[in-house]
Design a protein around this motif. Structure first.
Motif, PDB file in Angstrom:
ATOM      1  N   ALA A 190       9.714   7.053  -1.959  1.00  0.00           N
ATOM      2  CA  ALA A 190       8.275   7.037  -1.683  1.00  0.00           C
ATOM      3  C   ALA A 190       7.508   6.380  -2.826  1.00  0.00           C
ATOM      4  O   ALA A 190       6.617   5.548  -2.592  1.00  0.00           O
ATOM      5  CB  ALA A 190       7.772   8.463  -1.446  1.00  0.00           C
ATOM      6  N   VAL A 191       7.846   6.725  -4.070  1.00  0.00           N
ATOM      7  CA  VAL A 191       7.165   6.126  -5.223  1.00  0.00           C
ATOM      8  C   VAL A 191       7.388   4.625  -5.236  1.00  0.00           C
ATOM      9  O   VAL A 191       6.445   3.838  -5.423  1.00  0.00           O
ATOM     10  CB  VAL A 191       7.637   6.776  -6.551  1.00  0.00           C
ATOM     11  CG1 VAL A 191       7.153   5.968  -7.754  1.00  0.00           C
ATOM     12  CG2 VAL A 191       7.168   8.211  -6.644  1.00  0.00           C
ATOM     13  N   TYR A 238       5.206   2.884  -2.701  1.00  0.00           N
ATOM     14  CA  TYR A 238       3.817   2.765  -3.165  1.00  0.00           C
ATOM     15  C   TYR A 238       3.684   1.711  -4.253  1.00  0.00           C
ATOM     16  O   TYR A 238       2.727   0.931  -4.273  1.00  0.00           O
ATOM     17  CB  TYR A 238       3.285   4.103  -3.674  1.00  0.00           C
ATOM     18  CG  TYR A 238       2.841   5.030  -2.577  1.00  0.00           C
ATOM     19  CD1 TYR A 238       1.719   4.741  -1.806  1.00  0.00           C
ATOM     20  CD2 TYR A 238       3.534   6.199  -2.309  1.00  0.00           C
ATOM     21  CE1 TYR A 238       1.304   5.593  -0.789  1.00  0.00           C
ATOM     22  CE2 TYR A 238       3.140   7.058  -1.299  1.00  0.00           C
ATOM     23  CZ  TYR A 238       2.021   6.748  -0.540  1.00  0.00           C
ATOM     24  OH  TYR A 238       1.619   7.587   0.457  1.00  0.00           O
ATOM     25  N   LEU A 239       4.635   1.679  -5.188  1.00  0.00           N
ATOM     26  CA  LEU A 239       4.575   0.692  -6.262  1.00  0.00           C
ATOM     27  C   LEU A 239       4.712  -0.722  -5.722  1.00  0.00           C
ATOM     28  O   LEU A 239       4.090  -1.658  -6.244  1.00  0.00           O
ATOM     29  CB  LEU A 239       5.653   0.972  -7.312  1.00  0.00           C
ATOM     30  CG  LEU A 239       5.452   2.236  -8.152  1.00  0.00           C
ATOM     31  CD1 LEU A 239       6.665   2.487  -9.051  1.00  0.00           C
ATOM     32  CD2 LEU A 239       4.172   2.160  -8.973  1.00  0.00           C
ATOM     33  N   GLU A 283       3.658  -1.685  -2.748  1.00  0.00           N
ATOM     34  CA  GLU A 283       2.400  -1.980  -2.063  1.00  0.00           C
ATOM     35  C   GLU A 283       1.231  -2.094  -3.040  1.00  0.00           C
ATOM     36  O   GLU A 283       0.308  -2.893  -2.834  1.00  0.00           O
ATOM     37  CB  GLU A 283       2.102  -0.888  -1.033  1.00  0.00           C
ATOM     38  CG  GLU A 283       0.910  -1.207  -0.157  1.00  0.00           C
ATOM     39  CD  GLU A 283       0.727  -0.221   0.991  1.00  0.00           C
ATOM     40  OE1 GLU A 283      -0.306  -0.330   1.670  1.00  0.00           O
ATOM     41  OE2 GLU A 283       1.613   0.638   1.212  1.00  0.00           O
ATOM     42  N   TYR A 284       1.260  -1.294  -4.108  1.00  0.00           N
ATOM     43  CA  TYR A 284       0.182  -1.265  -5.102  1.00  0.00           C
ATOM     44  C   TYR A 284       0.787  -1.439  -6.498  1.00  0.00           C
ATOM     45  O   TYR A 284       0.936  -0.475  -7.250  1.00  0.00           O
ATOM     46  CB  TYR A 284      -0.580   0.062  -5.028  1.00  0.00           C
ATOM     47  CG  TYR A 284      -1.099   0.395  -3.656  1.00  0.00           C
ATOM     48  CD1 TYR A 284      -2.255  -0.199  -3.161  1.00  0.00           C
ATOM     49  CD2 TYR A 284      -0.421   1.314  -2.845  1.00  0.00           C
ATOM     50  CE1 TYR A 284      -2.731   0.105  -1.899  1.00  0.00           C
ATOM     51  CE2 TYR A 284      -0.894   1.624  -1.575  1.00  0.00           C
ATOM     52  CZ  TYR A 284      -2.042   1.016  -1.104  1.00  0.00           C
ATOM     53  OH  TYR A 284      -2.515   1.314   0.147  1.00  0.00           O
ATOM     54  N   ILE A 316      -0.298   0.333 -10.017  1.00  0.00           N
ATOM     55  CA  ILE A 316      -0.230   1.769 -10.311  1.00  0.00           C
ATOM     56  C   ILE A 316       0.418   1.971 -11.679  1.00  0.00           C
ATOM     57  O   ILE A 316       1.476   1.423 -11.958  1.00  0.00           O
ATOM     58  CB  ILE A 316       0.564   2.527  -9.225  1.00  0.00           C
ATOM     59  CG1 ILE A 316      -0.230   2.575  -7.923  1.00  0.00           C
ATOM     60  CG2 ILE A 316       0.929   3.944  -9.696  1.00  0.00           C
ATOM     61  CD1 ILE A 316       0.527   3.212  -6.758  1.00  0.00           C
ATOM     62  N   VAL A 357       1.955   8.156 -12.162  1.00  0.00           N
ATOM     63  CA  VAL A 357       2.505   8.892 -11.025  1.00  0.00           C
ATOM     64  C   VAL A 357       2.638  10.347 -11.456  1.00  0.00           C
ATOM     65  O   VAL A 357       3.338  10.648 -12.426  1.00  0.00           O
ATOM     66  CB  VAL A 357       3.876   8.333 -10.585  1.00  0.00           C
ATOM     67  CG1 VAL A 357       4.491   9.197  -9.498  1.00  0.00           C
ATOM     68  CG2 VAL A 357       3.740   6.882 -10.116  1.00  0.00           C
TER      69      VAL A 357
END
Length: 143
Positions: free
Chosen positions: A17-18, A21-22, A24-25, A28, A31
């Motif tokens: 999951a992390v 997200y990383l 996609e973004y 960041i 966390v």
């Protein structure tokens, strides 16, 4: 969230999951992996760990730092700030020979937000105090 369907493998699922997200973004930098500690007495009764803050009970917090056996440096600026402002809010930092996905960003942090015996209100008060300390430290360090 990632304990389903069983606790075993939760960090692998949370790493997926992390990483998503990383991807996609990519900007960041921080966390937060927030848990509640599973401490209990010998009969299995959950402990409630609290600190008095402005006449209210806040859930005591602790940071869990994984080393992956490398003995890396772990600055404790946030712990120091919280302890200076709220002397009994923080439990000792726990250092373990695991990495807890803390390799994903320079600002990854595993927080034990109270324990299973704490109320939601106690945990939310602590979350607000942690958020304030994180923001102040980030601004101060220019991260």
């Amino acid at each position: 969230l990632h304990d389903y369907p069983e606790y075993s493998g939760a960090y692998g699922r949370s790493l997926d999951a992390v990483n998503a997200y990383l991807a996609e973004y990519p900007t960041i930098s921080f966390v937060l992996d927030v848990h509640r500690d599973a401490i209990s007495d010998g009969d299995g009764t959950p402990y409630k760990v609290v600190s008095g803050v402005a006449g209210l009970n806040a859930a005591q917090m602790s940071f869990v730092i994984g080393t992956d056996g490398g003995g890396l440096e772990h600055p404790d600026a946030i712990q120091q700030r919280l302890t200076a402002d709220y002397p009994t809010l923080m439990r000792p930092i726990t250092v373990r020979n695991s990495r807890y996905n803390q390799h994903t960003t320079p600002g990854s942090l595993l927080v034990e937000m109270g324990a299973a015996g704490n109320s939601l209100d106690e945990a939310l008060l602590s979350a607000r105090l942690l958020g304030k300390a994180l923001a102040e430290t980030i601004l101060e360090k220019g991260a």
